[in-house]
Write a protein that holds these residues in place. Structure first.
Motif, PDB file in Angstrom:
ATOM      1  N   THR A 189       0.685  -1.379   0.063  1.00  0.00           N
ATOM      2  CA  THR A 189      -0.050   0.187   0.451  1.00  0.00           C
ATOM      3  C   THR A 189       0.659   1.326   0.032  1.00  0.00           C
ATOM      4  N   GLN A 190       1.519   1.227  -0.573  1.00  0.00           N
ATOM      5  CA  GLN A 190       2.947   2.263  -0.931  1.00  0.00           C
ATOM      6  C   GLN A 190       2.785   2.988  -2.014  1.00  0.00           C
ATOM      7  N   GLY A 191       1.529   3.323  -2.277  1.00  0.00           N
ATOM      8  CA  GLY A 191       1.859   3.176  -4.365  1.00  0.00           C
ATOM      9  C   GLY A 191       2.479   2.821  -5.304  1.00  0.00           C
ATOM     10  N   VAL A 192       3.590   1.680  -5.142  1.00  0.00           N
ATOM     11  CA  VAL A 192       4.655   1.002  -5.527  1.00  0.00           C
ATOM     12  C   VAL A 192       4.784   0.036  -5.536  1.00  0.00           C
ATOM     13  N   PRO A 193       4.669  -0.860  -6.258  1.00  0.00           N
ATOM     14  CA  PRO A 193       4.821  -2.561  -5.542  1.00  0.00           C
ATOM     15  C   PRO A 193       5.563  -2.290  -4.338  1.00  0.00           C
ATOM     16  N   GLY A 194       6.836  -1.981  -4.264  1.00  0.00           N
ATOM     17  CA  GLY A 194       7.699  -1.840  -2.858  1.00  0.00           C
ATOM     18  C   GLY A 194       8.602  -2.844  -3.007  1.00  0.00           C
ATOM     19  N   HIS A 195       9.507  -2.301  -1.623  1.00  0.00           N
ATOM     20  CA  HIS A 195      10.355  -3.686  -2.120  1.00  0.00           C
ATOM     21  C   HIS A 195      10.560  -4.711  -1.460  1.00  0.00           C
ATOM     22  N   ALA A 196       9.250  -4.382  -0.262  1.00  0.00           N
ATOM     23  CA  ALA A 196       9.093  -6.570   0.139  1.00  0.00           C
ATOM     24  C   ALA A 196       8.299  -7.629  -0.604  1.00  0.00           C
ATOM     25  N   TYR A 197       7.842  -7.216  -1.525  1.00  0.00           N
ATOM     26  CA  TYR A 197       7.034  -7.840  -2.205  1.00  0.00           C
ATOM     27  C   TYR A 197       6.922  -7.698  -3.681  1.00  0.00           C
ATOM     28  N   ALA A 198       7.732  -8.456  -4.556  1.00  0.00           N
ATOM     29  CA  ALA A 198       7.047  -8.442  -6.004  1.00  0.00           C
ATOM     30  C   ALA A 198       6.302  -8.885  -6.559  1.00  0.00           C
ATOM     31  N   PRO A 199       5.020  -8.014  -6.937  1.00  0.00           N
ATOM     32  CA  PRO A 199       3.596  -8.795  -7.639  1.00  0.00           C
ATOM     33  C   PRO A 199       4.058  -9.968  -8.686  1.00  0.00           C
ATOM     34  N   TRP A 200       4.472 -11.056  -8.516  1.00  0.00           N
ATOM     35  CA  TRP A 200       4.724 -12.349  -8.818  1.00  0.00           C
ATOM     36  C   TRP A 200       4.718 -13.260  -7.558  1.00  0.00           C
ATOM     37  N   LEU A 201       4.339 -14.187  -8.739  1.00  0.00           N
ATOM     38  CA  LEU A 201       3.930 -15.635  -7.627  1.00  0.00           C
ATOM     39  C   LEU A 201       4.482 -16.862  -8.104  1.00  0.00           C
ATOM     40  N   ALA A 202       5.263 -17.624  -8.134  1.00  0.00           N
ATOM     41  CA  ALA A 202       4.709 -19.126  -8.543  1.00  0.00           C
ATOM     42  C   ALA A 202       4.444 -20.256  -7.820  1.00  0.00           C
ATOM     43  N   MET A 203       3.234 -21.431  -8.447  1.00  0.00           N
ATOM     44  CA  MET A 203       2.898 -22.501  -7.742  1.00  0.00           C
ATOM     45  C   MET A 203       3.238 -23.336  -8.413  1.00  0.00           C
ATOM     46  N   LEU A 466     -12.772  10.170  -5.401  1.00  0.00           N
ATOM     47  CA  LEU A 466     -11.128  10.322  -5.906  1.00  0.00           C
ATOM     48  C   LEU A 466     -10.858   8.434  -6.204  1.00  0.00           C
ATOM     49  N   ASP A 467      -9.690   8.439  -6.371  1.00  0.00           N
ATOM     50  CA  ASP A 467      -9.605   7.485  -6.797  1.00  0.00           C
ATOM     51  C   ASP A 467      -7.534   8.135  -7.081  1.00  0.00           C
ATOM     52  N   LEU A 468      -7.081   7.862  -5.738  1.00  0.00           N
ATOM     53  CA  LEU A 468      -5.571   8.876  -6.204  1.00  0.00           C
ATOM     54  C   LEU A 468      -4.666   7.352  -6.394  1.00  0.00           C
ATOM     55  N   ASP A 469      -4.719   6.301  -6.229  1.00  0.00           N
ATOM     56  CA  ASP A 469      -3.672   5.451  -6.376  1.00  0.00           C
ATOM     57  C   ASP A 469      -3.481   5.080  -8.167  1.00  0.00           C
ATOM     58  N   ALA A 470      -5.219   4.943  -8.473  1.00  0.00           N
ATOM     59  CA  ALA A 470      -4.924   4.973 -10.621  1.00  0.00           C
ATOM     60  C   ALA A 470      -5.154   5.778 -10.947  1.00  0.00           C
ATOM     61  N   GLU A 471      -4.566   7.010  -9.796  1.00  0.00           N
ATOM     62  CA  GLU A 471      -4.407   8.065 -10.796  1.00  0.00           C
ATOM     63  C   GLU A 471      -3.168   8.620 -10.871  1.00  0.00           C
ATOM     64  N   HIS A 472      -1.908   8.340  -9.906  1.00  0.00           N
ATOM     65  CA  HIS A 472      -0.670   8.179  -9.887  1.00  0.00           C
ATOM     66  C   HIS A 472       0.270   7.278 -10.882  1.00  0.00           C
ATOM     67  N   VAL A 473      -0.863   6.365 -10.834  1.00  0.00           N
ATOM     68  CA  VAL A 473      -0.623   5.287 -12.158  1.00  0.00           C
ATOM     69  C   VAL A 473      -0.518   5.955 -13.290  1.00  0.00           C
ATOM     70  N   ALA A 474      -1.583   6.522 -13.652  1.00  0.00           N
ATOM     71  CA  ALA A 474      -2.431   6.665 -15.017  1.00  0.00           C
ATOM     72  C   ALA A 474      -1.362   8.027 -15.552  1.00  0.00           C
ATOM     73  N   GLY A 475      -1.417   8.885 -14.395  1.00  0.00           N
ATOM     74  CA  GLY A 475      -0.114  10.341 -14.358  1.00  0.00           C
ATOM     75  C   GLY A 475       1.480   9.156 -15.248  1.00  0.00           C
ATOM     76  N   TYR A 476       1.826   8.378 -14.226  1.00  0.00           N
ATOM     77  CA  TYR A 476       3.282   8.044 -14.661  1.00  0.00           C
ATOM     78  C   TYR A 476       3.309   7.290 -15.874  1.00  0.00           C
ATOM     79  N   LEU A 477       2.383   6.301 -16.077  1.00  0.00           N
ATOM     80  CA  LEU A 477       2.526   6.189 -17.548  1.00  0.00           C
ATOM     81  C   LEU A 477       2.218   7.020 -18.595  1.00  0.00           C
ATOM     82  N   ARG A 478       1.499   7.984 -18.496  1.00  0.00           N
ATOM     83  CA  ARG A 478       1.178   8.892 -19.460  1.00  0.00           C
ATOM     84  C   ARG A 478       2.492   9.728 -19.191  1.00  0.00           C
ATOM     85  N   VAL A 479       3.092  10.098 -18.563  1.00  0.00           N
ATOM     86  CA  VAL A 479       4.290  10.870 -18.817  1.00  0.00           C
ATOM     87  C   VAL A 479       5.653   9.919 -19.461  1.00  0.00           C
ATOM     88  N   LEU A 480       5.621   8.767 -18.910  1.00  0.00           N
ATOM     89  CA  LEU A 480       6.410   7.474 -19.408  1.00  0.00           C
ATOM     90  C   LEU A 480       5.646   7.005 -21.008  1.00  0.00           C
TER      91      LEU A 480
END
Length: 700
Positions: A189-203, A466-480
């Motif tokens: 919930t840090q506004g980015v995927p974070g250092h603690a876990y990568a958004p990836w899982l193998a099963m 407001l959906d601040l998390d999604a709006e920040h992601v959209a802004g970040y991707l828009r700039v990239l």
């Protein structure tokens, strides 16, 4: 291909079969695995006997709402604001595309919600993308949970889960656990995927004896740059069901009448060849994400941060640049400290103008001098950050995240811009355009060093949607996306205090990423080992530095540092002014060797040979078309001069070679049979002065 209410998606070597359940209005998985796996009774079928749960709770459902699935975890929780929650839908039709796509629609006419489950095969890979489209067809809706998909894995024993965990400077640690029953969850919930876990899982099925990574492997990766979760549940019926999606910062998202929300894409992958094979599936997928930019050589860079820190001036940087050019570097990157007010980490962010005191003859002249050495030029920026003492903050304090009447908390002596605002996005775009137009810059390192804390928007009425998390992601991707379109020749590196924002949305819009700020040799080896399970070597930036170990301080040679860094995109971050002539000559030799093999490293098939915990660990890269195999071999154990096995060298067994072919090592002038390399392996005798080798084998 569809048969009645059954659909099969066909990937390169994988089939994925979905059916409309006979037990209710939902889609469920019938089979997922190698081509032909759907021919026969489903391994996910169940007895239909339920006690204290409903059939929907026991089913291998692809996606179900709270209401239909009340007990064992749902992907969607929705209702009208101020009303009871729950969705009870009906199947509303299927739509198949010609190139491996499928859309399954479900509608709740009472609530006024249409849900479409979306599938798409990625051509040339064993990856299937899944996401969900949610449309409010009548009144406003409140979405408290809005996952992308659920993934079902049949197991006969405890499920073996592999994830990538850690902290700042220790990212991507491969972690395994068995889940016989219950729930495992991870996220950020840090506004980015974070250092603690990568958004990836193998099963994997733990009953297959998967401790060493063997046995069929299923994997998921969430394409999302903001808050997220992945939750695995070992259910009573012998099924592991994994749910993944974004997490709204506000706890819920309000959907206006007629509005459609599209969830992040969830990439689903399969390999019959265990975790090692699954890594190659992900590598191939990320090469597709890179597109034509994959074939642009990743240049050997020198970054001045670890040599100078904030003490940046033209004379000192040029001295380093000359040394870097002499050993064969192709790109010089000035990191933090080049702009006005940036003598330490307390100021300057937001005022992105070169410091005239540091560059007395002008920044343009400095860039020209770097290029006159035959080097490309790159620059570090942190576009989302702002210092409280900056001119930008004085002019636009409302551009930062803030909660009215509450103090603004400093993290790393800085605040964070609200990149969800279009005026802030336009400022960032204008700043980057100005720098890239005014100066001959061919490389941009985008950093982000703090999470959002007081996440509110200035001047927003209390009832704002407001959906601040999604709006920040959209802004970040828009700039990239703007950088890609407007400055296509500029190489972009993604960084967030190291590896805190590495996922497929970022990988698709950058050229390389920075896995960790930790550049110490054995620490970095473990980080890269985990990273290569999920991500391709052509996006893995890695430096040779003078940094001692943080978690493993055992010394390693310059050769070790180079061979380790050459496993991805080679960079140098050491203070070359302190290196001896012999060290510089050795470095020049390694850089020349790297340039000769980097195409194979970046585009070849990768095998991870053992683990960093073994006394000999290696990474193998194969280019079958060129008949070339590159092996980076590293001695990770004691280096006291004694052989690891009394009287015998240690050996590294290779993978994937033709046992009947012969392979020549020009370095040692030895020729091996493929069978020998597969069965016995390459021999290595490590010592205090010899702890790494780069072996290049040519097929004869």
């Amino acid at each position: 291909m569809a048969t009645a209410r059954r659909w099969t998606l066909r990937a390169e070597h994988t089939n994925y079969t979905v059916r409309l359940s006979p037990d209710g209005p939902w889609a469920e998985l019938e089979a997922w695995g190698p081509t032909g796996v759907e021919d026969g009774p489903s391994a996910l079928d169940w007895s239909r006997r339920t006690h204290f749960i409903t059939p929907a709770d026991a089913a291998p459902a692809e996606y179900l709402p709270y209401g239909l699935r009340p007990f064992t975890g749902s992907e969607l929780i929705a209702g009208r604001p101020g009303d009871q929650r729950g969705v009870w839908w009906e199947f509303d039709g299927a739509e198949e595309g010609e190139e491996g796509s499928l859309r399954l629609a479900f509608t709740d006419h009472v609530l006024g919600l249409r849900t479409v489950l979306c599938y798409e095969v990625v051509p040339g890979t064993d990856v299937i993308l899944r996401w969900t489209e949610l449309t409010a067809t009548r009144g406003e809706l409140r979405l408290e949970r809005l996952d992308s998909a659920a993934v079902n894995i049949p197991v006969t024993g405890a499920a073996r889960l592999t994830c990538l965990t850690g902290q700042w400077s220790q990212e991507f640690q491969r972690t395994q656990l068995d889940l016989p029953r219950g729930t495992f969850t991870m996220g950020s919930t840090q506004g980015v995927p974070g250092h603690a876990y990568a958004p990836w899982l193998a099963m994997q099925d733990g009953a297959d004896g998967t401790a060493a990574g063997g046995g069929p492997a299923y994997g998921i990766a969430l394409e999302w740059s903001g808050n997220w979760h992945i939750t695995a549940e070992a259910e009573p019926g012998g099924l592991v069901r994994v749910r993944a999606g974004r997490v709204p910062h506000e706890g819920a998202v309000l959907l206006a009448p007629g509005e459609t929300l599209t969830t992040p894409r969830l990439a689903c992958a399969f390999s019959p060849d265990g975790l090692d094979g699954l890594s190659r599936v992900w590598h191939r997928y990320e090469r597709r994400l890179s597109g034509e930019r994959l074939h642009r050589p990743r240049k050997v860079l020198y970054n001045s941060w670890e040599a100078t820190g904030f003490d940046v001036d033209a004379a000192g940087q040029l001295e380093l640049a000359k040394a870097a050019a002499d050993i064969g570097a192709e790109l010089f990157v000035v990191d933090d400290g080049w702009f006005t007010g940036r003598t330490d980490d307390t100021g300057g962010l937001g005022d992105w103008y070169p410091d005239p005191a540091a560059f007395p003859q002008g920044f343009g002249r400095f860039v020209d001098d770097i290029r006159g050495l035959g080097l490309d030029f790159g620059l570090w920026v942190e576009p989302e950050a702002i210092s409280p003492g900056s001119r930008l903050y004085a002019e636009h304090p409302e551009w930062t995240y803030r909660i009215e009447d509450r103090p603004a908390r400093l993290v790393r002596n800085q605040l964070l811009l609200d990149l969800g605002r279009t005026d802030v996005q336009d400022f960032v775009i204008g700043t980057l355009d100005r720098l890239l137009t005014a100066y001959d810059i061919s490389y941009l390192k985008w950093d982000m060093n703090r999470p959002p804390t007081e996440r509110g928007r200035a001047g927003t009425p209390p009832d704002a949607r407001l959906d601040l998390d999604a709006e920040h992601v959209a802004g970040y991707l828009r700039v990239l996306d703007h950088l890609r379109a407007t400055h296509p020749d500029v190489t972009v590196e993604g960084c967030a205090g190291g590896g805190a924002r590495i996922e497929h949305a970022t990988v698709a819009r950058t050229d390389v990423v920075w896995p960790s700020d930790n550049t110490a040799p054995l620490d970095r080896l473990a980080i890269q080992y985990g990273f290569l399970h999920a991500h391709a070597p052509h996006v893995m930036s890695s430096w040779v530095t003078d940094a001692p170990g943080i978690f493993d301080p055992r010394p390693r040679s310059l050769a070790f540092r180079f061979v380790n860094a050459m496993c991805g995109v080679l960079g140098i971050g050491a203070d070359l002014r302190a290196w001896s002539p012999d060290e510089r000559a050795e470095a020049a030799g390694w850089i020349a060797r790297y340039k000769d093999v980097r195409e194979t490293i970046h585009q070849g098939d990768v095998h991870l040979l053992g683990t960093p915990g073994d006394p000999t660990y290696g990474v193998q890269y194969d280019d079958p078309r060129a008949g070339r195999t590159v092996v980076a071999a590293l001695g990770t154990g004691r280096l006291d001069g004694a052989p690891l096995l009394p009287g015998r060298p240690d050996r590294l067994r290779l993978c994937g070679l033709d046992p009947e072919a012969r392979y020549h090592d020009a370095g040692s002038d030895r020729t091996y049979s493929g069978a020998h390399l597969l069965h016995h392996g390459l021999p290595f005798t490590w010592s205090e002065g010899h702890d790494a080798e780069l072996v290049v084998l040519r097929r004869r």
